[in-house]
Design a protein around this motif. Structure first.
Motif, PDB file in Angstrom:
ATOM      1  N   ASP A   1       0.820  -1.216   0.000  1.00 16.61           N
ATOM      2  CA  ASP A   1       0.000   0.000   0.000  1.00 16.61           C
ATOM      3  C   ASP A   1       0.853   1.265   0.000  1.00 16.61           C
ATOM      4  O   ASP A   1       0.390   2.343   0.393  1.00 16.61           O
ATOM      5  N   ALA A   2       2.108   1.143  -0.455  1.00 19.83           N
ATOM      6  CA  ALA A   2       3.004   2.304  -0.465  1.00 19.83           C
ATOM      7  C   ALA A   2       2.389   3.440  -1.278  1.00 19.83           C
ATOM      8  O   ALA A   2       1.896   3.223  -2.389  1.00 19.83           O
ATOM      9  N   PRO A   3       2.397   4.658  -0.735  1.00 14.73           N
ATOM     10  CA  PRO A   3       1.771   5.779  -1.452  1.00 14.73           C
ATOM     11  C   PRO A   3       2.648   6.284  -2.594  1.00 14.73           C
ATOM     12  O   PRO A   3       3.881   6.280  -2.502  1.00 14.73           O
ATOM     13  N   VAL A   4       2.002   6.711  -3.665  1.00 11.46           N
ATOM     14  CA  VAL A   4       2.677   7.374  -4.788  1.00 11.46           C
ATOM     15  C   VAL A   4       1.845   8.628  -5.083  1.00 11.46           C
ATOM     16  O   VAL A   4       0.894   8.588  -5.855  1.00 11.46           O
ATOM     17  N   PRO A   5       2.164   9.746  -4.432  1.00 16.70           N
ATOM     18  CA  PRO A   5       1.306  10.934  -4.518  1.00 16.70           C
ATOM     19  C   PRO A   5       1.065  11.452  -5.926  1.00 16.70           C
ATOM     20  O   PRO A   5       0.012  12.052  -6.198  1.00 16.70           O
ATOM     21  N   SER A   6       2.011  11.229  -6.827  1.00 19.14           N
ATOM     22  CA  SER A   6       1.845  11.754  -8.187  1.00 19.14           C
ATOM     23  C   SER A   6       0.944  10.890  -9.055  1.00 19.14           C
ATOM     24  O   SER A   6       0.517  11.322 -10.138  1.00 19.14           O
ATOM     25  N   TRP A   7       0.656   9.654  -8.605  1.00 18.59           N
ATOM     26  CA  TRP A   7      -0.167   8.759  -9.425  1.00 18.59           C
ATOM     27  C   TRP A   7      -1.598   9.273  -9.480  1.00 18.59           C
ATOM     28  O   TRP A   7      -2.224   9.514  -8.456  1.00 18.59           O
ATOM     29  N   THR A   8      -2.108   9.440 -10.685  1.00 19.97           N
ATOM     30  CA  THR A   8      -3.412  10.084 -10.873  1.00 19.97           C
ATOM     31  C   THR A   8      -4.278   9.271 -11.813  1.00 19.97           C
ATOM     32  O   THR A   8      -3.836   8.905 -12.917  1.00 19.97           O
ATOM     33  N   LEU A   9      -5.483   8.995 -11.393  1.00 21.43           N
ATOM     34  CA  LEU A   9      -6.469   8.357 -12.250  1.00 21.43           C
ATOM     35  C   LEU A   9      -7.239   9.455 -12.983  1.00 21.43           C
ATOM     36  O   LEU A   9      -7.741  10.386 -12.359  1.00 21.43           O
ATOM     37  N   TYR A  10      -7.287   9.346 -14.299  1.00 23.65           N
ATOM     38  CA  TYR A  10      -7.999  10.307 -15.131  1.00 23.65           C
ATOM     39  C   TYR A  10      -9.246   9.648 -15.717  1.00 23.65           C
ATOM     40  O   TYR A  10      -9.260   8.441 -15.978  1.00 23.65           O
ATOM     41  N   VAL A  11     -10.277  10.455 -15.925  1.00 32.30           N
ATOM     42  CA  VAL A  11     -11.511   9.966 -16.536  1.00 32.30           C
ATOM     43  C   VAL A  11     -11.850  10.872 -17.715  1.00 32.30           C
ATOM     44  O   VAL A  11     -11.997  12.090 -17.552  1.00 32.30           O
ATOM     45  N   LEU A  12     -11.950  10.265 -18.900  1.00 37.62           N
ATOM     46  CA  LEU A  12     -12.347  11.009 -20.090  1.00 37.62           C
ATOM     47  C   LEU A  12     -13.868  10.925 -20.237  1.00 37.62           C
ATOM     48  O   LEU A  12     -14.417   9.834 -20.428  1.00 37.62           O
ATOM     49  N   ASP A  13     -14.519  12.057 -20.122  1.00 40.32           N
ATOM     50  CA  ASP A  13     -15.969  12.152 -20.279  1.00 40.32           C
ATOM     51  C   ASP A  13     -16.248  12.407 -21.756  1.00 40.32           C
ATOM     52  O   ASP A  13     -15.973  13.497 -22.266  1.00 40.32           O
ATOM     53  N   PRO A  14     -16.784  11.431 -22.476  1.00 39.51           N
ATOM     54  CA  PRO A  14     -16.845  11.553 -23.938  1.00 39.51           C
ATOM     55  C   PRO A  14     -17.946  12.486 -24.419  1.00 39.51           C
ATOM     56  O   PRO A  14     -19.030  12.546 -23.851  1.00 39.51           O
ATOM     57  N   ASP A  15     -17.639  13.214 -25.495  1.00 44.87           N
ATOM     58  CA  ASP A  15     -18.689  13.922 -26.216  1.00 44.87           C
ATOM     59  C   ASP A  15     -18.824  13.375 -27.633  1.00 44.87           C
ATOM     60  O   ASP A  15     -19.720  13.778 -28.363  1.00 44.87           O
ATOM     61  N   GLU A  16     -17.928  12.443 -28.004  1.00 44.16           N
ATOM     62  CA  GLU A  16     -18.009  11.798 -29.311  1.00 44.16           C
ATOM     63  C   GLU A  16     -17.384  10.412 -29.214  1.00 44.16           C
ATOM     64  O   GLU A  16     -16.293  10.249 -28.671  1.00 44.16           O
ATOM     65  N   VAL A  17     -18.086   9.402 -29.719  1.00 43.40           N
ATOM     66  CA  VAL A  17     -17.575   8.035 -29.769  1.00 43.40           C
ATOM     67  C   VAL A  17     -17.933   7.469 -31.139  1.00 43.40           C
ATOM     68  O   VAL A  17     -19.090   7.579 -31.573  1.00 43.40           O
ATOM     69  N   GLU A  18     -16.954   6.886 -31.812  1.00 39.72           N
ATOM     70  CA  GLU A  18     -17.204   6.298 -33.128  1.00 39.72           C
ATOM     71  C   GLU A  18     -16.821   4.831 -33.143  1.00 39.72           C
ATOM     72  O   GLU A  18     -15.746   4.452 -32.673  1.00 39.72           O
ATOM     73  N   PHE A  19     -17.687   4.006 -33.709  1.00 39.70           N
ATOM     74  CA  PHE A  19     -17.456   2.577 -33.868  1.00 39.70           C
ATOM     75  C   PHE A  19     -17.253   2.271 -35.349  1.00 39.70           C
ATOM     76  O   PHE A  19     -18.092   2.641 -36.187  1.00 39.70           O
ATOM     77  N   PHE A  20     -16.155   1.601 -35.646  1.00 37.00           N
ATOM     78  CA  PHE A  20     -15.787   1.294 -37.035  1.00 37.00           C
ATOM     79  C   PHE A  20     -15.683  -0.215 -37.193  1.00 37.00           C
ATOM     80  O   PHE A  20     -14.909  -0.864 -36.481  1.00 37.00           O
ATOM     81  N   GLN A  21     -16.474  -0.772 -38.102  1.00 35.72           N
ATOM     82  CA  GLN A  21     -16.374  -2.192 -38.448  1.00 35.72           C
ATOM     83  C   GLN A  21     -15.849  -2.313 -39.869  1.00 35.72           C
ATOM     84  O   GLN A  21     -16.473  -1.833 -40.820  1.00 35.72           O
ATOM     85  N   GLY A  22     -14.668  -2.924 -40.002  1.00 35.27           N
ATOM     86  CA  GLY A  22     -14.081  -3.088 -41.318  1.00 35.27           C
ATOM     87  C   GLY A  22     -14.842  -4.086 -42.171  1.00 35.27           C
ATOM     88  O   GLY A  22     -15.512  -4.990 -41.668  1.00 35.27           O
TER      89      GLY A  22
END
Length: 235
Positions: A188-209
């Motif tokens: 459980d050693a702390p790493v203060p700089s470690w950051t979880l980011y969350v991308l809140d999408p405003d556009e998502v595209e699905f591509f099927q070849g």
């Protein structure tokens, strides 16, 4: 010791032609591709269920590391950067990934808190692109994210100094050995700089070849009411 191949010299005039010939021999989607319903009205109202389904199907099809993704950011001057990172989660809040706050991508997200993600699963000929605003999840959630991961992930985080200039590889070896010892001793050693980011999408595209290049592209765009507009795009 790793030997690095010498760069092509002007005395090798055929090097460019041989490289181009190599590119032309490489196959794309040398396998049977799944078919999908091209009508966006039949797609889920929200992109998250479809993304989770596609990632699961890519894993079931044998796609290596289907949870890895390309992360594109830009610095304060607008110059882009791209790298491959791991997806930590995808939920109602958005797509999750993590890094050191003081790394290059962390600094870029602080200056321009928007990013784009790209997933590519050649085993099924599929891509997913995600774009939106990025926020930090907070100290407690970031720490919990790190400590759910492997000992090696904690050790790498404890080494730190990501993107900084490394004087010698031996310096990294010493730091890594010390970090592994601490990670085993203090899970459980702390790493203060470690950051979880969350991308809140405003556009998502699905591509099927499609083998005949009649690719299906279904685009989700978030509207002002928080819902999603689904559209079919020309390939």
């Amino acid at each position: 010791m790793v030997d690095h191949p010498a760069e092509s010299q002007p005395s090798d005039p055929g090097a460019d032609d041989r490289f181009r010939a190599l590119l032309r021999t490489l196959r794309v989607w040398d396998c049977g591709l799944p078919a999908i319903d091209p009508d966006p009205a039949h797609a889920p109202a929200h992109p998250l269920p479809l993304f989770r389904q596609w990632l699961r199907e890519a894993a079931e099809a044998g796609a290596p590391e289907p949870h890895t993704m390309t992360l594109a950011t830009a610095d304060a001057s607008g110059d882009p950067n791209v790298r491959t990172v791991m997806l930590h989660d995808a939920d109602a809040r958005g797509w999750h990934f993590a890094t050191h706050r003081d790394s290059r991508k962390g600094r870029e997200l602080a200056a321009r808190p928007r990013a784009a993600l790209g997933f590519y699963w050649p085993a099924v000929g599929r891509q997913v692109r995600v774009r939106g605003r990025v926020g930090e999840a907070g100290l407690e959630e970031s720490a919990a994210d790190l400590h759910r991961r492997s000992t090696g992930a904690l050790a790498a985080a404890l080494v730190g100094h990501q993107s900084e200039v490394l004087t010698t590889y031996a310096e990294l070896e010493r730091a890594s050995e010390a970090a592994w010892e601490r990670a085993r001793r203090e899970p459980d050693a702390p790493v203060p700089s470690w950051t979880l980011y969350v991308l809140d999408p405003d556009e998502v595209e699905f591509f099927q070849g499609d083998e005949r290049r009649r690719h299906v592209r279904i685009s989700y765009r978030k509207d002002q009411g928080g819902g999603w507009t689904r559209e079919l795009l020309w390939p």
